[in-house]
Motif scaffolding. Structure first.
Motif, PDB file in Angstrom:
ATOM      1  N   TRP A 135       0.356  15.108  -0.941  1.00  0.00           N
ATOM      2  CA  TRP A 135      -0.375  13.844  -0.901  1.00  0.00           C
ATOM      3  C   TRP A 135      -0.182  13.120   0.433  1.00  0.00           C
ATOM      4  O   TRP A 135      -1.078  12.434   0.919  1.00  0.00           O
ATOM      5  N   VAL A 136       0.990  13.265   1.022  1.00  0.00           N
ATOM      6  CA  VAL A 136       1.352  12.496   2.215  1.00  0.00           C
ATOM      7  C   VAL A 136       0.700  13.027   3.479  1.00  0.00           C
ATOM      8  O   VAL A 136       0.190  12.263   4.303  1.00  0.00           O
ATOM      9  N   SER A 137       0.711  14.338   3.665  1.00  0.00           N
ATOM     10  CA  SER A 137       0.338  14.919   4.953  1.00  0.00           C
ATOM     11  C   SER A 137      -1.173  15.094   5.112  1.00  0.00           C
ATOM     12  O   SER A 137      -1.818  15.764   4.304  1.00  0.00           O
ATOM     13  N   GLU A 138      -1.730  14.503   6.166  1.00  0.00           N
ATOM     14  CA  GLU A 138      -3.088  14.824   6.603  1.00  0.00           C
ATOM     15  C   GLU A 138      -2.954  15.983   7.580  1.00  0.00           C
ATOM     16  O   GLU A 138      -2.987  15.813   8.802  1.00  0.00           O
ATOM     17  N   LEU A 148       6.509   7.151  10.345  1.00  0.00           N
ATOM     18  CA  LEU A 148       5.300   6.851   9.583  1.00  0.00           C
ATOM     19  C   LEU A 148       5.130   7.826   8.422  1.00  0.00           C
ATOM     20  O   LEU A 148       4.708   7.442   7.332  1.00  0.00           O
ATOM     21  N   LEU A 149       5.465   9.085   8.679  1.00  0.00           N
ATOM     22  CA  LEU A 149       5.378  10.101   7.629  1.00  0.00           C
ATOM     23  C   LEU A 149       6.354   9.775   6.504  1.00  0.00           C
ATOM     24  O   LEU A 149       6.001   9.839   5.312  1.00  0.00           O
ATOM     25  N   GLN A 151       7.552   6.884   5.762  1.00  0.00           N
ATOM     26  CA  GLN A 151       7.088   5.674   5.094  1.00  0.00           C
ATOM     27  C   GLN A 151       6.050   6.016   4.027  1.00  0.00           C
ATOM     28  O   GLN A 151       6.063   5.469   2.912  1.00  0.00           O
ATOM     29  N   LYS A 152       5.143   6.941   4.366  1.00  0.00           N
ATOM     30  CA  LYS A 152       4.125   7.369   3.413  1.00  0.00           C
ATOM     31  C   LYS A 152       4.754   8.098   2.231  1.00  0.00           C
ATOM     32  O   LYS A 152       4.296   7.957   1.097  1.00  0.00           O
ATOM     33  N   GLU A 155       6.035   5.492  -0.098  1.00  0.00           N
ATOM     34  CA  GLU A 155       4.930   4.861  -0.810  1.00  0.00           C
ATOM     35  C   GLU A 155       4.443   5.740  -1.963  1.00  0.00           C
ATOM     36  O   GLU A 155       4.171   5.249  -3.068  1.00  0.00           O
ATOM     37  N   MET A 156       4.312   7.036  -1.706  1.00  0.00           N
ATOM     38  CA  MET A 156       3.833   7.946  -2.741  1.00  0.00           C
ATOM     39  C   MET A 156       4.863   8.120  -3.861  1.00  0.00           C
ATOM     40  O   MET A 156       4.501   8.268  -5.029  1.00  0.00           O
ATOM     41  N   LYS A 159       4.288   5.219  -5.994  1.00  0.00           N
ATOM     42  CA  LYS A 159       3.012   5.325  -6.694  1.00  0.00           C
ATOM     43  C   LYS A 159       3.097   6.281  -7.874  1.00  0.00           C
ATOM     44  O   LYS A 159       2.524   6.020  -8.946  1.00  0.00           O
TER      45      LYS A 159
END
Length: 211
Positions: A135-138, A148-149, A151-152, A155-156, A159
């Motif tokens: 879910w995190v990695s684009e 930033l990674l 941090q995401k 967040e996940m 969630k």
């Protein structure tokens, strides 16, 4: 750096047509079992070669997650570079470099997406951390910092703190459908044994190739 004198002779038993299965999937399964029993590190690691609309070959290592008569399956982000290249040119090549056994297997063929059911089944089997990571990695996109990674990730995790992590709509599997499979066995003096299976209307054409 001159490394021209780096070499070793491949001391291994030969490979005869009579010893090969008529079915390349069965032959691959036999060799894959040999690689696991021999303790080869990550025997399911395979090089995946793709080419997009720019005709520039691209190569990376991915993990084989399933194989059967239909083909060889791996999973990835559908927004990744490899996915874009497959969309532009849905053909690929695979390489299994089982160097410890003086063996390699090469596979070529068209690529297709696996069903959502197949992707969901595999995704559900992944460790939770890997599910969050999907879910995190684009995948393949630039990012300014690892912070930033992370941090995401946090967040996940918040969630999806309760219940199962759902399958992302942008993540799933591809199947390389073999049209050509080559089994390579290293032999002394570089006189290697090579057998190639080529898909034909009534099965597979099997031929020995010169080293």
């Amino acid at each position: 750096m001159d490394i021209g004198d780096m070499r070793r002779d491949f001391e291994s038993e030969g490979m005869d047509r009579e010893a090969l299965s008529d079915n390349p999937t069965q032959q691959f399964e036999t060799w894959f079992g040999d690689a696991r029993e021999a303790g080869i590190l990550e025997p399911n690691a395979m090089s995946l070669a793709t080419t997009g609309a720019d005709n520039m070959p691209d190569l990376r290592t991915v993990l084989l997650k399933y194989f059967d008569e239909r083909g060889f399956v791996f999973y990835t982000n559908y927004g990744s570079r490899k996915a874009h290249e497959i969309e532009e040119n849905p053909r690929a090549a695979l390489l299994f470099p089982w160097i410890g056994l003086n063996r390699q297997v090469r596979i070529q063929g068209p690529v297709e997406k696996v069903s959502k059911t197949e992707s969901l089944k595999y995704f559900a089997s992944r460790p939770r951390g890997s599910q969050i990571g999907a879910w995190v990695s684009e995948q393949s996109k630039a990012i300014t910092s690892r912070g930033l990674l992370e941090q995401k990730v946090a967040e996940m995790k918040r969630k999806f703190s309760e219940g199962e992590v759902p399958l992302p709509g942008f993540w799933g599997g591809y199947r390389v459908v073999p049209e050509r499979i080559e089994f390579w066995q290293g032999r002394p003096s570089r006189l290697h044994d090579r057998f190639e299976y080529v898909r034909a209307d009534d099965g597979w054409l099997i031929q020995r190739l010169q080293p």
